[in-house]
Enzyme design. Structure first.
Site, PDB file in Angstrom:
ATOM      1  CG  ASP A  68      -2.234  -0.779   0.895  1.00  0.00           C
ATOM      2  OD1 ASP A  68      -3.024  -0.300   0.076  1.00  0.00           O
ATOM      3  OD2 ASP A  68      -2.403  -1.865   1.462  1.00  0.00           O
ATOM      4  CD  GLU A  99      -4.159   3.131  -1.038  1.00  0.00           C
ATOM      5  OE1 GLU A  99      -3.785   2.108  -0.426  1.00  0.00           O
ATOM      6  OE2 GLU A  99      -4.856   3.065  -2.067  1.00  0.00           O
ATOM      7  CE1 TYR A 106      -2.806  -5.835   4.975  1.00  0.00           C
ATOM      8  CE2 TYR A 106      -2.317  -3.886   3.670  1.00  0.00           C
ATOM      9  CZ  TYR A 106      -3.089  -5.018   3.905  1.00  0.00           C
ATOM     10  OH  TYR A 106      -4.130  -5.321   3.065  1.00  0.00           O
ATOM     11  CD  GLU A 174      -5.705   0.906  -5.414  1.00  0.00           C
ATOM     12  OE1 GLU A 174      -5.974   1.209  -4.236  1.00  0.00           O
ATOM     13  OE2 GLU A 174      -6.005   1.626  -6.385  1.00  0.00           O
TER      14      GLU A 174
END
Length: 332
Positions: A68, A99, A106, A174
């Site tokens: 991202d 984002e 993450y 994406e």
């Protein structure tokens, strides 16, 4: 027109209300990383996953570590300055926030899954050290670089180069790389594993679906305003781009599944990637390149409310933790 050079600041009269509606829908779709509970995931990782599944998870989080961030960099460096609509730039500003939220998710995921700092550092270095991830990163960087020196869309060729970058990030990165990653997550969830990862992925999934829908609306608007930008040569470049993306992601799947994951085959992953690529081409008004069907039945068996806009379905409930009605009826 939408791709004219300059920086239109006038919101009234509103030229592109669809982008403003997408911005408002995105605001109502707000979630936070703190809502994700990883506690059962840690027990799964410790006692339930097989060595082959652990390898899959390690490769997956290594890709997530920087994926991202690459998308966000392209948004800032290449997209925001060239879409000449204040409504669209409002949406892009929201997308950049999302984002960053995904990066935060993450990062938290890695902090929970990889308690050893050296393992975390290795995951963030994956774009240099793991060949299957490096190949995908190189694909992304090549398209970022393709318009890095393009300050203004002065000519037809400039606009075409910009559109190819936008198509690459919406349809290939994406729309394909991340959708493959989602498939691995939902495969694990179908086996009752890693519910925290699946919960966060549901929300990332909705965000990414909206990003794709926005980009395709920009592309269709540009096509309507300047139909001469789209010809057989451009379509050929798009098909070649998607074929390369499918090959890159297939190489990653070969790595991910190299230890033999029961219930998930490389052949099925390849067919799934071809299926997704065809859906992206159809959304761009281009004939399918593969003609493959979706072989991953577990993708269709997920919670329909969470996956409401998967492929041809439309969103009926597009929000988390908020009240009010949201209408998001765009195909993607």
């Amino acid at each position: 027109m939408l791709l004219d050079p300059g920086m239109d600041l006038t919101l009234r009269p509103m030229r592109y209300p669809i982008f403003f509606e997408m911005y408002k829908a995105a605001i109502k779709n707000t979630w936070t990383v703190e809502e994700v509970d990883f506690s059962t995931d840690l027990a799964d990782l410790d006692r339930r996953v097989t060595p082959a599944e652990k390898h899959l998870i390690q490769r997956l989080v290594a890709f997530f570590a920087t994926g991202d961030s690459i998308v966000g960099n392209n948004l800032v460096l290449n997209l925001y300055q060239h879409v000449n609509s204040p409504e669209a730039r409002m949406y892009l500003s929201r997308q950049l926030y999302e984002e960053s939220l995904h990066v935060h998710f993450y990062l938290t995921l890695l902090d929970n899954y990889l308690p050893d700092m050296a393992e975390r550092e290795q995951a963030f270095a994956a774009i240099d050290n793991i060949p299957s991830i490096k190949r995908k990163a190189d694909f992304c960087f090549r398209w970022i670089d393709s318009i890095e020196q393009l300050d203004r869309l002065e000519t037809r060729e400039h606009r075409r180069r910009f559109l190819l970058n936008l198509i690459c990030f919406a349809a290939c990165i994406e729309g394909l790389f991340f959708f493959a990653a989602f498939a691995y997550v939902y495969f694990l969830r179908s086996k009752g594993l890693l519910h925290g990862l699946a919960t966060g992925t549901n929300w990332v999934f909705r965000d990414e679906s909206a990003h794709i829908a926005f980009a395709f609306n920009v592309i269709s608007t540009a096509r309507r305003e300047e139909p001469d930008l789209f010809d057989a040569a451009l379509e050929g470049e798009v098909v070649a781009m998607l074929r390369e993306a499918v090959d890159c992601e297939t190489e990653f799947a070969r790595d991910v599944l190299s230890h033999g994951v029961v219930g998930l085959s490389l052949q099925d992953l390849r067919k799934y990637l071809e299926y997704v690529a065809d859906r992206r081409l159809e959304s761009l008004g281009i004939a399918p390149a593969y003609g493959s069907k979706n072989p991953l039945a577990f993708m269709e068996l997920q919670d329909v409310q969470e996956l409401a806009n998967f492929f041809e379905r439309r969103v009926s409930a597009y929000q988390v933790g908020v009240t009010g009605d949201v209408v998001f009826g765009e195909e993607f």
